[in-house]
Write a protein that holds these residues in place. Structure first.
Motif, PDB file in Angstrom:
ATOM      1  N   GLN A 165       0.835  -1.213   0.000  1.00  0.00           N
ATOM      2  CA  GLN A 165       0.000   0.000   0.000  1.00  0.00           C
ATOM      3  C   GLN A 165       0.870   1.264   0.000  1.00  0.00           C
ATOM      4  O   GLN A 165       1.890   1.332   0.683  1.00  0.00           O
ATOM      5  CB  GLN A 165      -0.883  -0.005   1.252  1.00  0.00           C
ATOM      6  CG  GLN A 165      -2.059   0.947   1.208  1.00  0.00           C
ATOM      7  CD  GLN A 165      -2.966   0.733   2.428  1.00  0.00           C
ATOM      8  OE1 GLN A 165      -2.490   0.517   3.536  1.00  0.00           O
ATOM      9  NE2 GLN A 165      -4.267   0.781   2.218  1.00  0.00           N
ATOM     10  N   THR A 166       0.434   2.237  -0.799  1.00  0.00           N
ATOM     11  CA  THR A 166       1.120   3.535  -0.839  1.00  0.00           C
ATOM     12  C   THR A 166       0.101   4.612  -0.468  1.00  0.00           C
ATOM     13  O   THR A 166      -1.111   4.329  -0.396  1.00  0.00           O
ATOM     14  CB  THR A 166       1.628   3.829  -2.260  1.00  0.00           C
ATOM     15  OG1 THR A 166       0.475   3.864  -3.127  1.00  0.00           O
ATOM     16  CG2 THR A 166       2.617   2.771  -2.746  1.00  0.00           C
ATOM     17  N   MET A 167       0.583   5.839  -0.297  1.00  0.00           N
ATOM     18  CA  MET A 167      -0.348   6.933   0.000  1.00  0.00           C
ATOM     19  C   MET A 167      -1.372   7.051  -1.132  1.00  0.00           C
ATOM     20  O   MET A 167      -2.556   7.263  -0.905  1.00  0.00           O
ATOM     21  CB  MET A 167       0.416   8.239   0.119  1.00  0.00           C
ATOM     22  CG  MET A 167       1.320   8.313   1.329  1.00  0.00           C
ATOM     23  SD  MET A 167       2.117   9.914   1.371  1.00  0.00           S
ATOM     24  CE  MET A 167       3.250   9.732   2.719  1.00  0.00           C
ATOM     25  N   GLU A 168      -0.883   6.888  -2.375  1.00  0.00           N
ATOM     26  CA  GLU A 168      -1.775   7.035  -3.542  1.00  0.00           C
ATOM     27  C   GLU A 168      -2.830   5.919  -3.569  1.00  0.00           C
ATOM     28  O   GLU A 168      -4.004   6.170  -3.817  1.00  0.00           O
ATOM     29  CB  GLU A 168      -0.984   7.002  -4.863  1.00  0.00           C
ATOM     30  CG  GLU A 168      -0.050   8.177  -5.085  1.00  0.00           C
ATOM     31  CD  GLU A 168       1.198   8.120  -4.200  1.00  0.00           C
ATOM     32  OE1 GLU A 168       1.618   7.004  -3.813  1.00  0.00           O
ATOM     33  OE2 GLU A 168       1.743   9.196  -3.865  1.00  0.00           O
ATOM     34  N   GLU A 209       6.455   3.566   9.223  1.00  0.00           N
ATOM     35  CA  GLU A 209       5.629   4.106  10.306  1.00  0.00           C
ATOM     36  C   GLU A 209       5.065   5.491   9.983  1.00  0.00           C
ATOM     37  O   GLU A 209       3.911   5.801  10.253  1.00  0.00           O
ATOM     38  CB  GLU A 209       6.510   4.198  11.555  1.00  0.00           C
ATOM     39  CG  GLU A 209       5.761   3.873  12.824  1.00  0.00           C
ATOM     40  CD  GLU A 209       6.716   3.837  14.006  1.00  0.00           C
ATOM     41  OE1 GLU A 209       6.672   4.790  14.779  1.00  0.00           O
ATOM     42  OE2 GLU A 209       7.513   2.879  14.115  1.00  0.00           O
ATOM     43  N   GLU A 210       5.934   6.301   9.353  1.00  0.00           N
ATOM     44  CA  GLU A 210       5.520   7.670   9.030  1.00  0.00           C
ATOM     45  C   GLU A 210       4.366   7.668   8.007  1.00  0.00           C
ATOM     46  O   GLU A 210       3.409   8.425   8.128  1.00  0.00           O
ATOM     47  CB  GLU A 210       6.725   8.386   8.422  1.00  0.00           C
ATOM     48  CG  GLU A 210       6.724   9.877   8.650  1.00  0.00           C
ATOM     49  CD  GLU A 210       8.031  10.441   8.109  1.00  0.00           C
ATOM     50  OE1 GLU A 210       7.947  11.272   7.209  1.00  0.00           O
ATOM     51  OE2 GLU A 210       9.116   9.997   8.569  1.00  0.00           O
ATOM     52  N   THR A 211       4.474   6.765   7.023  1.00  0.00           N
ATOM     53  CA  THR A 211       3.415   6.679   6.002  1.00  0.00           C
ATOM     54  C   THR A 211       2.118   6.206   6.649  1.00  0.00           C
ATOM     55  O   THR A 211       1.031   6.721   6.359  1.00  0.00           O
ATOM     56  CB  THR A 211       3.824   5.691   4.873  1.00  0.00           C
ATOM     57  OG1 THR A 211       5.115   6.069   4.429  1.00  0.00           O
ATOM     58  CG2 THR A 211       2.837   5.695   3.735  1.00  0.00           C
ATOM     59  N   GLU A 212       2.241   5.246   7.543  1.00  0.00           N
ATOM     60  CA  GLU A 212       1.040   4.726   8.197  1.00  0.00           C
ATOM     61  C   GLU A 212       0.374   5.806   9.045  1.00  0.00           C
ATOM     62  O   GLU A 212      -0.852   5.937   9.063  1.00  0.00           O
ATOM     63  CB  GLU A 212       1.420   3.516   9.062  1.00  0.00           C
ATOM     64  CG  GLU A 212       0.186   2.723   9.420  1.00  0.00           C
ATOM     65  CD  GLU A 212       0.484   1.454  10.181  1.00  0.00           C
ATOM     66  OE1 GLU A 212       1.463   0.768   9.860  1.00  0.00           O
ATOM     67  OE2 GLU A 212      -0.280   1.174  11.117  1.00  0.00           O
ATOM     68  N   GLN A 213       1.202   6.616   9.690  1.00  0.00           N
ATOM     69  CA  GLN A 213       0.690   7.726  10.488  1.00  0.00           C
ATOM     70  C   GLN A 213      -0.057   8.714   9.587  1.00  0.00           C
ATOM     71  O   GLN A 213      -1.148   9.173   9.891  1.00  0.00           O
ATOM     72  CB  GLN A 213       1.888   8.418  11.172  1.00  0.00           C
ATOM     73  CG  GLN A 213       1.565   9.611  12.034  1.00  0.00           C
ATOM     74  CD  GLN A 213       0.900   9.175  13.344  1.00  0.00           C
ATOM     75  OE1 GLN A 213       0.932   8.005  13.698  1.00  0.00           O
ATOM     76  NE2 GLN A 213       0.288  10.120  14.012  1.00  0.00           N
ATOM     77  N   TRP A 214       0.558   8.996   8.433  1.00  0.00           N
ATOM     78  CA  TRP A 214      -0.073   9.893   7.462  1.00  0.00           C
ATOM     79  C   TRP A 214      -1.428   9.325   7.034  1.00  0.00           C
ATOM     80  O   TRP A 214      -2.409  10.045   6.910  1.00  0.00           O
ATOM     81  CB  TRP A 214       0.847  10.072   6.233  1.00  0.00           C
ATOM     82  CG  TRP A 214       0.220  10.922   5.181  1.00  0.00           C
ATOM     83  CD1 TRP A 214       0.293  12.280   5.059  1.00  0.00           C
ATOM     84  CD2 TRP A 214      -0.637  10.479   4.091  1.00  0.00           C
ATOM     85  NE1 TRP A 214      -0.449  12.704   3.981  1.00  0.00           N
ATOM     86  CE2 TRP A 214      -1.029  11.619   3.378  1.00  0.00           C
ATOM     87  CE3 TRP A 214      -1.098   9.233   3.674  1.00  0.00           C
ATOM     88  CZ2 TRP A 214      -1.855  11.554   2.257  1.00  0.00           C
ATOM     89  CZ3 TRP A 214      -1.936   9.152   2.562  1.00  0.00           C
ATOM     90  CH2 TRP A 214      -2.306  10.307   1.854  1.00  0.00           C
ATOM     91  N   MET A 215      -1.455   8.002   6.811  1.00  0.00           N
ATOM     92  CA  MET A 215      -2.704   7.372   6.352  1.00  0.00           C
ATOM     93  C   MET A 215      -3.828   7.579   7.365  1.00  0.00           C
ATOM     94  O   MET A 215      -4.959   7.887   7.009  1.00  0.00           O
ATOM     95  CB  MET A 215      -2.496   5.872   6.113  1.00  0.00           C
ATOM     96  CG  MET A 215      -1.698   5.577   4.862  1.00  0.00           C
ATOM     97  SD  MET A 215      -1.315   3.822   4.726  1.00  0.00           S
ATOM     98  CE  MET A 215      -0.443   3.813   3.172  1.00  0.00           C
ATOM     99  N   TYR A 216      -3.506   7.420   8.645  1.00  0.00           N
ATOM    100  CA  TYR A 216      -4.545   7.575   9.662  1.00  0.00           C
ATOM    101  C   TYR A 216      -5.027   9.033   9.725  1.00  0.00           C
ATOM    102  O   TYR A 216      -6.235   9.303   9.759  1.00  0.00           O
ATOM    103  CB  TYR A 216      -4.039   7.117  11.036  1.00  0.00           C
ATOM    104  CG  TYR A 216      -5.123   7.170  12.093  1.00  0.00           C
ATOM    105  CD1 TYR A 216      -6.252   6.358  11.995  1.00  0.00           C
ATOM    106  CD2 TYR A 216      -5.049   8.062  13.163  1.00  0.00           C
ATOM    107  CE1 TYR A 216      -7.262   6.412  12.944  1.00  0.00           C
ATOM    108  CE2 TYR A 216      -6.063   8.125  14.117  1.00  0.00           C
ATOM    109  CZ  TYR A 216      -7.166   7.305  14.000  1.00  0.00           C
ATOM    110  OH  TYR A 216      -8.174   7.374  14.936  1.00  0.00           O
TER     111      TYR A 216
END
Ligand code: SF4
Length: 372
Positions: A165-168, A209-216
């Motif tokens: 999974q990516t931000m996009e 972790e940073e991407t997952e935080q962004w996702m939330y």
């Protein structure tokens, strides 16, 4: 008269997903025996239901839509020997690719009025990696069929922090789901549970972790712009569609769980059914409840549960209710931590007590372990 919720565990799945540690299996030859046992179990609760009215029923799993819909219909008939509210919320968990027009009609006639569809991701590569058996197209077809059949209260489950999974791609999942305008969306981060195939792999391409935080954070803000209010850490709904059944868990209201490994909480006691299939069938064939554990929590444990579950909710905790139930002054006990989190903006004062803010939800585990 008291209100009570019912949970019914249906432990059958067409195949095990790579991340799943729920109690489920794919030997459908046991379906008939299992449902017979469920009927017997329901019959054993006559006295518990004599002074209460059922206001929510939740068929969870497993994949309740993978078994014959007639089994669901028969169970609903069985439950009708007890008092069920005219406007009870009756949910069935379903997986895409398992719904047909015929099944949906049987569910409607049985009284199911809410569907919870496990989509997880609107990206076929991610679905394959999770071990899901359906495609995005299956989901879209089933969603349309559910609307055609007249279901006007639908939840869609999605996940973030999953392999590939990516931000996009997460943004695309959010858009696909929101464009359909389901009444409710649940979003959970992937947890690598011990004993699952995922927990043994070291080649998973997980977002950092940073991407997952962004996702939330993005999930929270994006859903807000699409008209969903966040009423719990992982749950979002259009006005009037918060899941009444799940609210019972978080508000510590009475519910009775039937089936393998089901849990119950009523009359101030917590109960757990056996998680062993043969034991479950055997006990019920002897006319015994399959309960293997029952405990009355201490006042202190109940108080802590009330704080944990209350702070998961947007409405937060009601300090006068806590005082009335447990004779504990919440503000006095946590004065230092309250001051700290109010100052940092992770907590707010509400009319009745305290609630976590959006930022507070992001670090809720940390705050709760700090408080308790
Ligand atoms: S469908 Fe749900 S319950 Fe069944 S294996 Fe997959 S995640 Fe687990």
């Amino acid at each position: 008269m008291k209100h009570c919720g019912i949970y019914i565990h249906v432990p059958f799945c067409l195949r095990k997903c790579q991340y799943c540690d729920f109690i489920s299996f794919s030997d459908f030859s046991q379906e008939e025996d299992y449902f017979k046992a469920l009927h017997r179990e329901i019959d054993l609760y006559e006295s518990a239901f004599s002074d209460c009215v059922i206001d929510s029923i939740f068929f969870g799993g497993g994949t309740p839509s993978a078994v014959s819909p007639v089994q669901i219909s028969k169970l609903m008939n069985r439950l009708r020997k007890y008092k069920i509210c005219g406007n009870a919320e009756i949910t069935l968990e379903v997986n895409p690719a398992t719904l047909t027009d015929e099944n949906l009609l049987i569910y409607r006639e049985a009284g199911i009025n809410r569907l919870s569809i496990g989509l997880q991701s609107a990206d076929d590569r991610e679905l394959r990696e999770l071990g899901r058996l359906h495609s995005v197209k299956d989901f879209l077809n089933n969603y349309a069929a559910a609307r055609r059949a007249g279901f006007s209260n639908i939840n869609v489950d999605i996940m973030f922090g999953i392999p590939l999974q990516t931000m996009e791609s997460f943004q695309r999942t959010l858009e696909v789901v929101c464009d359909l305008k389901p009444e409710h969306i649940s979003a959970y981060s992937l947890i690598l549970e011990e004993g699952t195939p995922f927990s043994e792999r070291n080649d998973l391409e997980l977002p950092d972790e940073e991407t997952e935080q962004w996702m939330y954070e993005h999930l929270q803000s994006f859903l807000r712009t699409r008209g969903y209010f966040q009423y719990e850490i992982s749950n979002f709904a259009q006005k009037g569609f918060a899941c009444r059944h799940n609210l019972k868990y978080w508000r510590m209201e009475d519910f009775i769980g039937f089936g393998l490994a089901a849990h119950s909480f009523y009359g101030g006691l917590r109960y757990a059914n056996t998680a062993n299939y043969s034991d479950y069938i055997r006990r019920l064939s002897l006319g015994e409840k399959p309960v293997i554990q029952s405990e009355r929590e201490s006042e202190e444990e109940l108080f802590q549960d009330a704080v944990i579950t209350g702070l998961r909710l947007n409405e937060g905790i009601d300090i006068s209710r806590l005082k009335e139930c447990f004779r504990i002054d919440f503000e006095k006990r946590y004065s230092g931590a309250l001051e700290r989190y109010l100052k940092s903006g992770h907590l707010v004062r509400t009319e009745k007590g305290y609630a976590l803010t959006r930022e507070g939800f992001e670090i809720s585990n940390y705050i709760l372990s700090d408080l308790l």
